[in-house]
Design an enzyme around this catalytic site. Structure first.
Site, short mmCIF file in Angstrom:
data_model
loop_
_atom_site.label_atom_id
_atom_site.label_comp_id
_atom_site.label_asym_id
_atom_site.label_seq_id
_atom_site.Cartn_x
_atom_site.Cartn_y
_atom_site.Cartn_z
N TYR A 67 -8.77 -23.36 -0.96
CA TYR A 67 -7.38 -23.10 -0.57
C TYR A 67 -6.42 -24.26 -0.86
O TYR A 67 -5.22 -24.13 -0.62
CB TYR A 67 -7.33 -22.74 0.93
CG TYR A 67 -8.13 -21.50 1.25
CD1 TYR A 67 -7.74 -20.25 0.76
CD2 TYR A 67 -9.30 -21.57 2.01
CE1 TYR A 67 -8.48 -19.11 1.03
CE2 TYR A 67 -10.05 -20.44 2.30
CZ TYR A 67 -9.64 -19.21 1.80
OH TYR A 67 -10.38 -18.08 2.08
N ASN B 36 0.03 -12.19 3.94
CA ASN B 36 -1.33 -12.62 3.61
C ASN B 36 -2.15 -12.31 4.87
O ASN B 36 -2.13 -13.09 5.83
CB ASN B 36 -1.38 -14.11 3.27
CG ASN B 36 -2.81 -14.53 2.88
OD1 ASN B 36 -3.77 -13.80 3.11
ND2 ASN B 36 -2.92 -15.71 2.30
N HIS C 145 -2.60 -13.42 -1.70
CA HIS C 145 -3.78 -14.22 -1.35
C HIS C 145 -3.76 -15.50 -2.16
O HIS C 145 -3.49 -15.46 -3.37
CB HIS C 145 -5.07 -13.44 -1.64
CG HIS C 145 -5.17 -12.19 -0.84
ND1 HIS C 145 -5.54 -12.20 0.48
CD2 HIS C 145 -4.90 -10.91 -1.16
CE1 HIS C 145 -5.50 -10.95 0.94
NE2 HIS C 145 -5.09 -10.16 -0.03
N GLU D 62 1.42 -7.93 -0.84
CA GLU D 62 0.24 -8.62 -0.31
C GLU D 62 -0.03 -9.85 -1.17
O GLU D 62 0.01 -9.76 -2.40
CB GLU D 62 -0.94 -7.65 -0.39
CG GLU D 62 -2.29 -8.23 -0.03
CD GLU D 62 -3.42 -7.21 -0.30
OE1 GLU D 62 -3.16 -6.15 -0.93
OE2 GLU D 62 -4.55 -7.49 0.11
N SER E 92 -6.34 -17.49 -2.81
CA SER E 92 -7.51 -17.56 -3.69
C SER E 92 -7.60 -16.29 -4.55
O SER E 92 -6.93 -15.28 -4.27
CB SER E 92 -8.78 -17.74 -2.86
OG SER E 92 -9.00 -16.59 -2.05
N ARG F 38 -15.17 -9.46 0.02
CA ARG F 38 -13.72 -9.71 -0.17
C ARG F 38 -13.13 -8.82 -1.26
O ARG F 38 -11.96 -8.94 -1.59
CB ARG F 38 -13.47 -11.18 -0.51
CG ARG F 38 -13.82 -12.13 0.61
CD ARG F 38 -13.43 -13.56 0.27
NE ARG F 38 -14.25 -14.50 0.99
CZ ARG F 38 -14.00 -14.94 2.22
NH1 ARG F 38 -12.92 -14.55 2.86
NH2 ARG F 38 -14.82 -15.79 2.82
N PRO G 226 -5.13 -14.95 10.17
CA PRO G 226 -6.01 -15.93 10.81
C PRO G 226 -6.51 -17.04 9.88
O PRO G 226 -6.82 -16.80 8.72
CB PRO G 226 -7.19 -15.10 11.30
CG PRO G 226 -7.12 -13.81 10.56
CD PRO G 226 -5.67 -13.58 10.26
N ASN G 227 -6.55 -18.22 10.47
CA ASN G 227 -7.08 -19.44 9.84
C ASN G 227 -6.18 -20.06 8.77
O ASN G 227 -6.46 -21.16 8.29
CB ASN G 227 -8.50 -19.20 9.26
CG ASN G 227 -9.47 -18.75 10.34
OD1 ASN G 227 -9.61 -19.43 11.36
ND2 ASN G 227 -10.09 -17.61 10.17
N ARG H 200 -14.67 -13.92 -5.79
CA ARG H 200 -15.34 -14.34 -4.55
C ARG H 200 -16.38 -13.31 -4.08
O ARG H 200 -16.77 -12.44 -4.84
CB ARG H 200 -14.27 -14.66 -3.49
CG ARG H 200 -13.34 -15.80 -3.96
CD ARG H 200 -12.44 -16.28 -2.88
NE ARG H 200 -13.19 -16.88 -1.78
CZ ARG H 200 -12.66 -17.16 -0.58
NH1 ARG H 200 -11.38 -16.90 -0.35
NH2 ARG H 200 -13.40 -17.70 0.36
N ARG I 279 -9.03 -26.66 5.84
CA ARG I 279 -9.96 -25.55 5.67
C ARG I 279 -10.36 -25.36 4.20
O ARG I 279 -9.50 -25.07 3.36
CB ARG I 279 -9.23 -24.28 6.15
CG ARG I 279 -9.95 -23.03 5.92
CD ARG I 279 -9.02 -21.84 6.08
NE ARG I 279 -9.80 -20.64 5.97
CZ ARG I 279 -9.32 -19.45 5.68
NH1 ARG I 279 -8.03 -19.28 5.50
NH2 ARG I 279 -10.11 -18.43 5.58
N ALA J 119 -8.48 -12.83 6.61
CA ALA J 119 -9.73 -12.07 6.76
C ALA J 119 -9.49 -10.61 7.18
O ALA J 119 -10.31 -9.73 6.85
CB ALA J 119 -10.63 -12.76 7.78
C1 DQA Z 1 -7.26 -15.22 1.81
C2 DQA Z 1 -8.56 -14.60 1.30
C3 DQA Z 1 -9.33 -13.94 2.44
O1 DQA Z 1 -10.53 -13.35 1.96
C4 DQA Z 1 -9.70 -14.98 3.47
O2 DQA Z 1 -10.37 -14.39 4.56
C5 DQA Z 1 -8.54 -15.80 3.92
C6 DQA Z 1 -7.51 -16.19 2.95
C7 DQA Z 1 -6.50 -15.99 0.71
O3 DQA Z 1 -5.34 -16.31 0.92
O4 DQA Z 1 -7.08 -16.28 -0.35
O5 DQA Z 1 -8.49 -16.22 5.06
O6 DQA Z 1 -6.40 -14.18 2.26
#
Ligand code: DQA
Length: 145
Positions: A22, A73, A99, A97, A101, A110, A9-10, A106, A17, A76
């Site tokens: 990011y 990835n 990410h 996996e 960031s 997280r 998501p997102n 953080r 964003r 959230a």
């Molecule tokens: C994320 C880190 C997650 O905590 C966050 O909710 C994201 C992006 C990252 O790619 O850094 O949506 O997965």
């Protein structure tokens, strides 16, 4: 070798964003980057993005047929989803996996990842490059399995 790349998501809002976290490149740029990285490594990729937990679970389940590994990835859902963890465990494919960031720098919420309980590797804080590093790791992991 065929790898399913899942973005949660997102991540479709990359660029707009929280660019300070990011980056300024958008989701289309990420998809192009993943395709180019895969092509250089000789990996056939399929890309999937969803904002919905159940849709991600369904896509993981259907990867049982025709895929050698998963790069994910979970965004959230990383920090909340037992359902995604269980789906990965059920299909039993090598999984990396990634990410964008650096989660270690953080918020407290997280710091825990359900997906890390299954993934053979977790890459954080390398931006788009984390996806190419993840694909490269996955390729070696699958070849040596
Ligand atoms: C994320 C880190 C997650 O905590 C966050 O909710 C994201 C992006 C990252 O790619 O850094 O949506 O997965």
């Amino acid at each position: 070798m065929k790898v399913l790349v899942i973005n949660g998501p997102n991540l479709n809002l990359l660029g707009a964003r929280e660019p300070e976290i990011y980056g300024k490149r958008d989701f289309a740029a990420l998809c192009a980057f993943i395709r180019e990285s895969a092509s250089k490594l000789g990996i056939d990729v399929e890309l999937f993005q969803s904002n919905h937990e159940g849709a991600i679970v369904d896509r993981i389940q259907s990867a049982i047929v025709g895929f050698d590994g998963i790069l994910i990835n979970p965004a959230a859902y990383t920090h909340t989803s037992v359902a995604i963890l269980d789906a990965l465990k059920a299909v039993c494919l090598p999984t990396v996996e990634v990410h964008i960031s650096d989660l270690s720098k953080r918020e407290e919420f997280r710091q825990f990842s359900y997906v890390s309980l299954y993934a053979c590797k977790t890459i954080c804080g390398k931006g788009f490059d984390g996806y190419s590093e993840g694909l490269s790791f996955l390729k070696e992991y699958i070849l040596n399995a």
